[in-house]
Design a protein around this motif. Structure first.
Motif, short mmCIF file in Angstrom:
data_model
loop_
_atom_site.label_atom_id
_atom_site.label_comp_id
_atom_site.label_asym_id
_atom_site.label_seq_id
_atom_site.Cartn_x
_atom_site.Cartn_y
_atom_site.Cartn_z
N SER A 1 5.86 3.36 -8.42
CA SER A 1 4.68 2.49 -8.44
C SER A 1 4.88 1.32 -9.39
O SER A 1 4.47 0.19 -9.10
N GLU A 2 5.51 1.59 -10.51
CA GLU A 2 5.78 0.51 -11.48
C GLU A 2 6.76 -0.51 -10.89
O GLU A 2 6.56 -1.72 -11.03
N SER B 1 -1.32 5.89 -10.97
CA SER B 1 -0.11 5.22 -11.44
C SER B 1 -0.27 3.71 -11.36
O SER B 1 0.15 2.97 -12.27
N ALA B 2 -0.89 3.22 -10.27
CA ALA B 2 -1.12 1.79 -10.12
C ALA B 2 -2.10 1.29 -11.19
O ALA B 2 -1.90 0.21 -11.77
N PRO C 1 -0.73 8.12 -6.77
CA PRO C 1 -0.36 6.70 -6.65
C PRO C 1 -1.43 5.76 -7.18
O PRO C 1 -1.11 4.73 -7.79
N SER C 2 -2.71 6.12 -6.98
CA SER C 2 -3.80 5.28 -7.47
C SER C 2 -3.84 5.25 -8.99
O SER C 2 -3.98 4.19 -9.61
N VAL D 1 6.93 9.18 -8.46
CA VAL D 1 5.88 8.28 -7.97
C VAL D 1 5.43 7.28 -9.03
O VAL D 1 5.28 6.08 -8.72
N SER E 1 3.10 6.22 -1.80
CA SER E 1 2.98 5.09 -2.72
C SER E 1 2.64 3.80 -1.99
O SER E 1 2.08 2.87 -2.58
N TYR E 2 2.98 3.75 -0.70
CA TYR E 2 2.67 2.59 0.12
C TYR E 2 1.46 2.83 1.03
O TYR E 2 1.27 2.14 2.02
N LYS F 1 7.24 -1.09 -7.76
CA LYS F 1 6.53 -1.77 -6.68
C LYS F 1 5.65 -2.90 -7.21
O LYS F 1 5.54 -3.97 -6.60
N GLU F 2 5.02 -2.68 -8.37
CA GLU F 2 4.12 -3.67 -8.94
C GLU F 2 4.88 -4.82 -9.62
O GLU F 2 4.44 -5.97 -9.58
#
Length: 499
Positions: free
Chosen positions: A55-56, A278-279, A275-276, A51, A139-140, A58-59
């Motif tokens: 997340s990385e 990680s973001a 996920p939060s 995850v 993650s989404y 995704k960003e």
């Protein structure tokens, strides 16, 4: 919540139909092995490694690069799990000897356990791919399908016990097929939402992909870091297999009751915050990172403290109300209650682990949790020997010492995780926690007093439905007193808001 309620119904049905000890012990060992590996690899190490990397990506990267990461990761995971599944099916008797050495002196029980393991082990392959899909969806911001999936397992096992078991020469074998089928159904449930997110891509094997290499590097130490509780519980199964018949089932019943608040609140919050966190880490937003952990800790202590106290004081009442029927006798209820009393104190520790460990994994730090995990495993072993010896001297059932050892190890783990979070300035309990902690303690003590006064009126010899009704009233009483005293002490619901 629906999953946990059906899980409780499932356990009532299984223990009623098959009783404690004997073939039920055989199934629980066979099921615990793939279930242990599921929590160790899939929901534990893999999710905590995958995850943050996802997340990385995704960003920082495009959708196409995210799809490539998912494709290569699923290919690697599928290959490893397929090979592991084939090997375990071929050497099932040796695996049973490793995890339940006490069964070796009971040939019939040993053989049935090995056959059940062959039936249940493919569940690991299906459920690990389910955890992979769930990590992507979470993650989404898609939590519904992953949360609902365990409902299918509970329904499959309930149906197998009540409908299909009589059709088998050995009725317990129906549960082996149900476990494997439930894993496949849970995987299929995730696929439509992955398709909607344009993330359902064909697996491809490429261990040289940068993201896959990072995930595997993070995953290896994470195996110990987040899943130490499961290792300790599995060690209990090994020890319990050497004790009198029924010990495995008694510990199972206690674990299931202790996992009710852990799964409902602890696992849910741990799943949501990873996920939060990680973001926040990807954005280098330390303020939000700390606020998220603090928010999670408030919810954990709010529920975990009274839950631990209530399960301790209501242990006999719970076991008699929920499980005392069919093949599950009063002696089984008493023995399970003893295990629950010993295990209840560790609930808060277990729940804190679920929020402290993700704080390290979100920062892609797997070394610290693994060191703490190893210490916790050794602590559990030491506690097991110590408490079994004390229970032996006191002439008490030895499985109670195993449960107490798990409690001690949980606080060692949670305490060390917090120590390093505090030492490194990642998170620390602020000054507002002094008042919060006092409010939670006073409210919990008030609840315990109310339950202590009410328990003598519990209708022990009534029908099961009457016992369940009385148990619900006790729970309502405890919740009302706890909530009322908490509000009277100045606590307000707005304090549970994030930030």
């Amino acid at each position: 919540m629906l999953s946990r309620i059906l899980g409780l119904v499932r356990d009532v049905v299984l223990l009623s139909v098959f009783g404690a000890g004997g073939l039920m012990d055989a199934f629980l060992v066979a099921f615990k092995i793939p279930n242990f590996l599921r929590r160790l690899f899939a929901e534990g190490a893999f999710s905590q490694a995958f995850v943050p990397v996802l997340s990385e990506y995704k960003e920082k990267y495009t959708l196409q690069e995210v799809q490539i990461l998912i494709s290569r990761t699923s290919g690697a995971l599928l290959l490893i799990l397929s090979m592991l599944t084939v090997v375990v099916i071929l050497i099932a008797p040796w695996v049973v000897t490793l995890f339940a050495p006490g069964f070796a002196d009971q040939p019939d029980k040993f053989e049935i356990t090995a056959e059940l393991l062959r039936l249940t082990f493919p569940y690991l392959l299906f459920i690990s791919m389910t955890a992979f899909a769930s990590g992507i969806l979470q993650s989404y911001g898609r939590f519904a399908a992953p949360a609902f999936a365990p409902v299918l397992m509970n329904l499959c096992m309930i149906g197998a016990a009540l409908i299909f078991a009589p059709m088998f020469d050995t009725p317990i074998m129906s549960l082996g097929y149900a476990v494997a089928l439930s894993g496949l159904l849970q995987l299929l449930l995730q696929l439509p939402q992955m398709w909607q997110q344009k993330l359902l891509v064909a697996p491809k094997i490429d261990f040289k992909h940068e993201g896959v290499k990072r995930i595997l590097k993070l995953m290896l130490p994470a195996i110990f870091g987040v899943s130490v509780t499961q290792i300790n519980l599995l060690l209990n199964t090994v020890f319990a297999s050497l004790m009198i018949g029924g010990s495995v089932s008694w510990l199972y019943a206690a674990e299931r009751m202790s996992e009710l608040p852990l799964g409902l609140i602890g696992v849910a919050i741990g799943t949501v915050i990873l996920p939060s966190l990680s973001a926040s880490e990807a954005k280098q937003d330390d303020v939000t990172f700390k606020k998220t952990i603090d928010w999670a800790a408030r919810l954990i202590v709010l529920v975990g403290m009274p839950a631990a106290a209530a399960l301790f004081i209501l242990s006999d009442t719970l076991m008699q109300a929920l499980f005392l029927r069919g093949e599950f006798t009063l002696r089984d209820a008493d023995m399970s209650a003893l295990a629950l009393q010993s295990m209840a104190g560790g609930i808060l520790g277990f729940m804190l682990i679920k929020i402290f460990a993700p704080a390290f994994f979100a920062r892609q730090d797997t070394r610290t949790p693994v060191k703490i995990g190893i210490i916790s495993v050794f602590a559990n072993m030491i506690f097991s020997v110590l408490f079994i010896g004390i229970f032996y001297i006191l002439d008490k059932p030895l499985h109670g010492g195993l449960a107490l050892a798990t409690t001690g190890a949980s606080f060692v783990n949670a305490g060390l995780l917090y120590y390093f979070l505090h030492q490194r300035g990642i998170f620390r309990f602020g000054s507002h926690w002094k008042k919060l902690f006092t409010q939670f303690v006073v409210s919990t003590l008030a609840m315990v007093g109310a339950l202590y006064v009410a328990i003598p009126y519990f209708p022990t010899h009534a029908s099961q439905w009457e016992r369940v009704g009385a148990l619900i009233l006790l729970c309502v009483l405890g919740a009302v007193v706890y909530g009322g005293v908490l509000l009277a002490s100045g606590f307000r619901p707005r304090q549970l808001k994030h930030g």
